[in-house]
Motif scaffolding. Structure first.
Motif, PDB file in Angstrom:
ATOM      1  N   SER A  84      33.524  39.057  36.940  1.00 35.59           N
ATOM      2  CA  SER A  84      33.726  38.381  35.736  1.00 35.59           C
ATOM      3  C   SER A  84      34.732  36.985  35.214  1.00 35.59           C
ATOM      4  N   LYS A  85      35.825  37.363  35.996  1.00 34.74           N
ATOM      5  CA  LYS A  85      36.824  36.581  35.346  1.00 34.74           C
ATOM      6  C   LYS A  85      36.608  35.228  36.397  1.00 34.74           C
ATOM      7  N   GLU A  86      36.435  35.615  37.625  1.00 34.15           N
ATOM      8  CA  GLU A  86      36.548  34.395  38.593  1.00 34.15           C
ATOM      9  C   GLU A  86      35.382  33.576  37.542  1.00 34.15           C
ATOM     10  N   ILE A  87      34.124  33.821  37.279  1.00 34.23           N
ATOM     11  CA  ILE A  87      33.213  32.838  36.010  1.00 34.23           C
ATOM     12  C   ILE A  87      33.390  33.207  35.690  1.00 34.23           C
ATOM     13  N   CYS A  88      34.046  33.946  34.725  1.00 29.82           N
ATOM     14  CA  CYS A  88      34.561  32.531  33.356  1.00 29.82           C
ATOM     15  C   CYS A  88      35.435  31.388  33.447  1.00 29.82           C
ATOM     16  N   LEU A  89      36.773  31.277  34.481  1.00 34.70           N
ATOM     17  CA  LEU A  89      37.470  30.672  35.000  1.00 34.70           C
ATOM     18  C   LEU A  89      36.338  29.047  34.956  1.00 34.70           C
ATOM     19  N   VAL A  90      35.224  29.310  36.431  1.00 32.89           N
ATOM     20  CA  VAL A  90      34.946  28.026  36.295  1.00 32.89           C
ATOM     21  C   VAL A  90      33.368  28.218  35.900  1.00 32.89           C
ATOM     22  N   ILE A  91      32.678  28.684  34.523  1.00 30.58           N
ATOM     23  CA  ILE A  91      32.574  28.668  33.621  1.00 30.58           C
ATOM     24  C   ILE A  91      33.345  27.303  32.814  1.00 30.58           C
TER      25      ILE A  91
END
Lengths: 227, 255, 227, 255, 227, 255
Positions: A84-91
């Protein structure tokens, strides 16, 4: 070619988009793509806290993406995971190019996204919802950001795969774009695919964004009428 | 700082670079194999001043409930404060997580490791392969350096003996079976032009980044765009093509 | 008396010391003692953050000691353990007396040490590396700090034990000193030993530091020449 | 504060102390045995105004993989904010960890507890002995007070009954076998002189500290130097000799 | 009706209260109710840290309640649990109404409570101890807060249950009050009880507080005499 | 803000409310059943602008050592920053913990779920029932909305199939047996008067709060006072009586 739920390769799942679903927020939206449901809320531009994180010449964009514990087949533990932390970043990077952040120096714009049901494609649903929520909050934007994922099942490039297709797809290629100028703001891929298929998948995905883009704008229009 | 950034931007707009490299030229890249003999496998990659050490450790654990007959791969990256004045002690940062996940996907999606071969007893015991990325000096393009070190370390990994109760890390007999060599190539966009293998000064001012991991057969196994500027289709296609071409060169270093 | 690797009781493992191994740092060093390898990097004196931790009349010295996950036989979990926190503390106290901290009030000097291979004696290797790294950073010092551990195998006091001797030693006595004035800055011991053996072990360890001290100075000299 | 520190320093330079003690004199030390009957063993030590409570709990758990036939000792120290205006809530501080580890090593290295006797079933079930140190009031020399309380608590510990499934903490039958009585003595250096059992005012201005744990036979089982000043060999030898001598006195209090 | 330890239904366990047990604190107290032992220490009013938590027109009251690891039958893991965090909250709200917080704006009053032995009724013992510790610290109060819990065994409402009764009680109803004005500052209940029993339990508990209140005042008197 | 608070206080002192409700009147309350089909059971409750979603997930785990033949209930509340400008990301706040624990006790103490029926194999495997409360919009009285949603979600919960190894969440056959319907009613005291179902503006200025959970038979299973003002006996009795009366109405919505 027949897909598990009867869709055509380039057919999206049924989409519902609604703006203004969280009364407390400055802007908000719900996006449903098949069984996947994302709710996004925007707070800000507001004061940045802690203060040392202020950016002098533009607003900071902060995005939080979270799977609600009961959204998944096996319960998801609350709190951020590495995924989820990576997804936060790419979003965040997918949304940033669309926002006139320089108009609100030193402030913070918070985008919170809760996935209340997860059936593949949560990051694309999240981006679609966040983009509408930002517009609903009246934050000046170059364009809406629209997102969809491509896959490959058998010999076909297919769009917007659901969880039943996740096990058989040869790749997962989410993309986000600002359609007006054909600019791509998110691009990821996992899989095993020849270069030409990658290029085809990208083009197909971008094309299909047009339908979603229309629904995003309709949702905003409907919301303005009510206001 | 500001002046230097402006200088690099000016150069970049003409397709030139501060260290005189060509747009598609990597820095001098050295791969050291198995520098850490306590690890089951290890590699150190120096790409210009960027210095990355990767070690592989193997332990025995339980399989995931939905993958009863498969071993597990765990990729972890530590941005030690030793490696840069910007790194701090504490839990992994967002960029360390992204790095680990991109390296992870390159290895996983390429099918480089046959995880079924890492099963010891179905549903009970499997090998857990820990791939730990340690940054020793950060001068840009950690993705390529780390992924290169990771696949090199895996290629040199020997499986320790296991008697059903204890792992004997001092006795390693069989080589880990590695099927493919996934290799990433990172291209950045600065002032409208595309450059491979950015150094830190370039990364600091880049608009967007695209990391493309290719396999031996030229197939792509992972893409990751970064940065807060958009890309257009032609730029992406350029980066894809560069990845195929430069990937072949890097793959030779892996051995 | 024969040691497992053929060394004499008072013989150190082969030592390699190199200064200037981390280009980004203000000073750095690598110390290898047998299979144990420590890398130290120094940043500072630099601004203290958070500010309320500033010390008005001297620099704060902060030390971080970490085992890299693949440095040990069984993988070491990343992040601080109780053991590593204690080692951070004793390393800091071992280095402090050697540094003219009062010359840099309100600042912070950070010493980061990564053990990239651990085969006993990691804290002594860490101190030896940190000390060279501090000098390499040009931080004014009273003297270098030099460190070695003594043990007792059979009836003999032995020096610089490695992991194969760890199981049979009757004690582990690490010591650090500033040789010029014979001042001891670190002293620990675990074991079961008569007082006279403790005293003998300390003296033998201090004596053997001279060899290490010479290598530390050589590494710095070599580095200056290159500069 | 500053004035008081200066006053203590002046006294210390003449070998004198603020509370009129001699250099080798401990504060009044009282040992209370088993004040907490919910614990398997407990002890409270008051050393002047320093007040430390130690409790021992025994649970059944798995052995460490490399020590299949040995029980485990776990020493933990909590610096409750109740005990000092300087303590804060949160994870254990550096000094709490050091305290726990020094007490741990004193007990472990002296061989006070035969951990093999704590094995219930090899490789499967062993006794875990939790020794928890709780500070009730901090007025200096926590090391000596805590270690004294810990060994006293162990000496009074009774092992609960275990039926193979559940531990019955209400029924305790056998005494825990304790072989030795490790006892620490802490000496600090202030203004060039050495003083045992520092009170908090002395600790605040001390240059260096040496804690020496001795066994019944006079052997040393643990040393720990603290503080940011160095010591010279004569000072260390002085502290070692004091530890042997004063350790005998303290050992009598343990019973 | 006979209780497991021979007490009458409305009889409290033997109570010992002592003020001034933690020399370092501004005020402190020990309360023993049967085998349950609580120690409370008060620090403050003192400067609030971090500063942004300052309250402009009154003191902040912070309460920490903790079970010492060896206080319970099975060892309690150190660090806050969800249970202890809720108890911190209700204890704080139980004490707040009694304190003239408005007399010390921008400061912080810290109440720390360690349960060194737990045998049911720890929150009531904690409140009784905290209340005496606050008075011992010389903090101006409207009244002492006094607390006891009611239960129901068989057909009887009983007071101050211990652990042996915990398994058979039909409810656990802790209450805290300022007796002078009959004001209730804490009220909780778990169980399954008709309304009339709830009301009866509350009244009985309040009545029994009088005895505790007297002991609290005696403890303070004894402490003043010594001072 | 201050002015509005003063206005609400003035109204309250006359027994009036800002949204014209009567003192014992709930806001319009809608209960949506099973909106999330990935959950074993779910419910969404809208109480005015307060919007709460509760999902039930069932997993197989080990029983507690002291309750070998009982399944476990776990209630957890997340105050997502999405739901209010005052909520922040991070570990659960004090008020989220209190909310979860009050909902937990209402269900547990009422005996709504027979945990013995959730035992699969004594001492080894039991059902773990996770009740997760997610706030979607916070406009006051989260306690009543959450508890109402929780019991509704449980009433609609179907138990997934379990073959001894894996839980099949896609196949749910049997309904979870729910014996009672505990329903809470929260009353707040403002300016000396008592009001049920406070909206956020009222909560912000309330002096005290009492949440009373009643069962179908009118018995009380949980009380929780909140707020930093005291209550007198008559006020408590008023709240108890309101809980019985209004609880009956709310219970009808649960179905």
């Amino acid at each position: 070619m027949k897909r598990s739920d009867g869709r055509k390769p380039d057919e999206l799942r049924p989409v519902v988009i609604k703006a203004g679903v969280v009364p407390n927020a400055n802007g908000s939206a719900m996006v449903q793509m098949g069984r996947t449901i994302a709710i996004a809320a925007v707070y800000g531009p507001r004061e940045m806290f802690p203060r040392h994180k202020k950016i002098p010449d533009r607003a900071a964009l902060e995005t939080v993406y979270a799977l609600v514990p009961f959204s998944t087949t096996d319960r998801a533990r609350p709190g951020p995971s590495r995924r989820s932390k990576e997804i936060c970043l790419v979003i965040r990077e997918a949304l940033e190019p669309a926002i006139f952040l320089e108009e609100f120096p030193k402030t913070c714009i918070n985008v919170y996204i809760d996935i209340i049901q997860a059936d593949a494609g949560t990051r694309t649903a999240a981006i679609n919802a966040a983009s509408v929520a930002l517009a609903d909050a009246g934050i000046p934007m170059r364009d809406l950001v629209t997102s969809v994922a491509a896959g490959k099942v058998g010999k076909d490039i297919v769009l917007d795969i659901d969880m039943t297709e996740e096990d058989i797809t040869k790749c997962d290629l989410p993309i986000a774009c600002m359609l007006r100028e054909k600019k791509i703001t998110l691009l990821q891929m996992d899989g095993d695919l020849p270069v030409k298929d990658v290029k085809e998948a990208m083009k197909l995905a971008i094309k299909s964004c047009e339908e979603l883009y229309k629904k995003q704008k309709e949702a905003l229009k409907e919301r303005w009428v009510k206001k | 700082m500001m002046l230097q950034n402006q200088y690099i931007l000016n150069l970049a707009s003409k397709g030139l670079r501060i260290d005189k490299r060509k747009q598609d030229e990597f820095r001098k890249t050295e791969v050291e194999k198995n520098p850490i003999d306590k690890a089951e496998g290890s590699a150190r990659v120096r790409m210009g001043k960027t210095d990355v050490l990767v070690g592989v450790k193997m332990e025995v654990g339980e399989p995931f409930p939905d993958k009863q007959d498969e071993g597990t791969l765990i990729v972890n990256a530590e941005f030690s404060p030793l490696a840069s004045p910007k790194f701090e002690t504490g839990p992994p940062r967002e960029d360390a997580i992204e790095l680990a996940r991109v390296v992870d996907r390159g290895i996983r999606e390429s099918g480089a490791i046959d995880t079924k071969k890492l099963c010891i007893k179905k549903g009970e015991k499997v090998w857990m392969v820990f791939i730990d990325i340690q940054i020793l000096n950060h001068d840009g393009n950690l993705m390529d350096a780390a992924a290169l070190a990771a696949i090199t370390a895996l290629l040199g990994t020997k499986i320790p003996e296991y008697d059903g109760k204890m792992v004997n890390h001092e006795k390693r007999t069989k080589k880990l079976h590695v099927l493919f060599k996934p290799v990433p190539v990172t291209t950045v966009k600065i002032a409208g032009n595309m450059f491979v293998d950015p150094c830190l000064d370039e990364e600091n001012i880049m608009g967007a980044r695209l990391t493309v991991t290719t396999k031996d057969d030229g197939n792509m196994c992972s893409l990751q765009k970064g940065g807060s500027e958009p890309l257009v289709m032609e730029e992406i296609e350029k980066a894809l093509d560069l990845a195929v071409e430069k990937g072949k060169e890097l793959r030779k270093l892996v051995g």
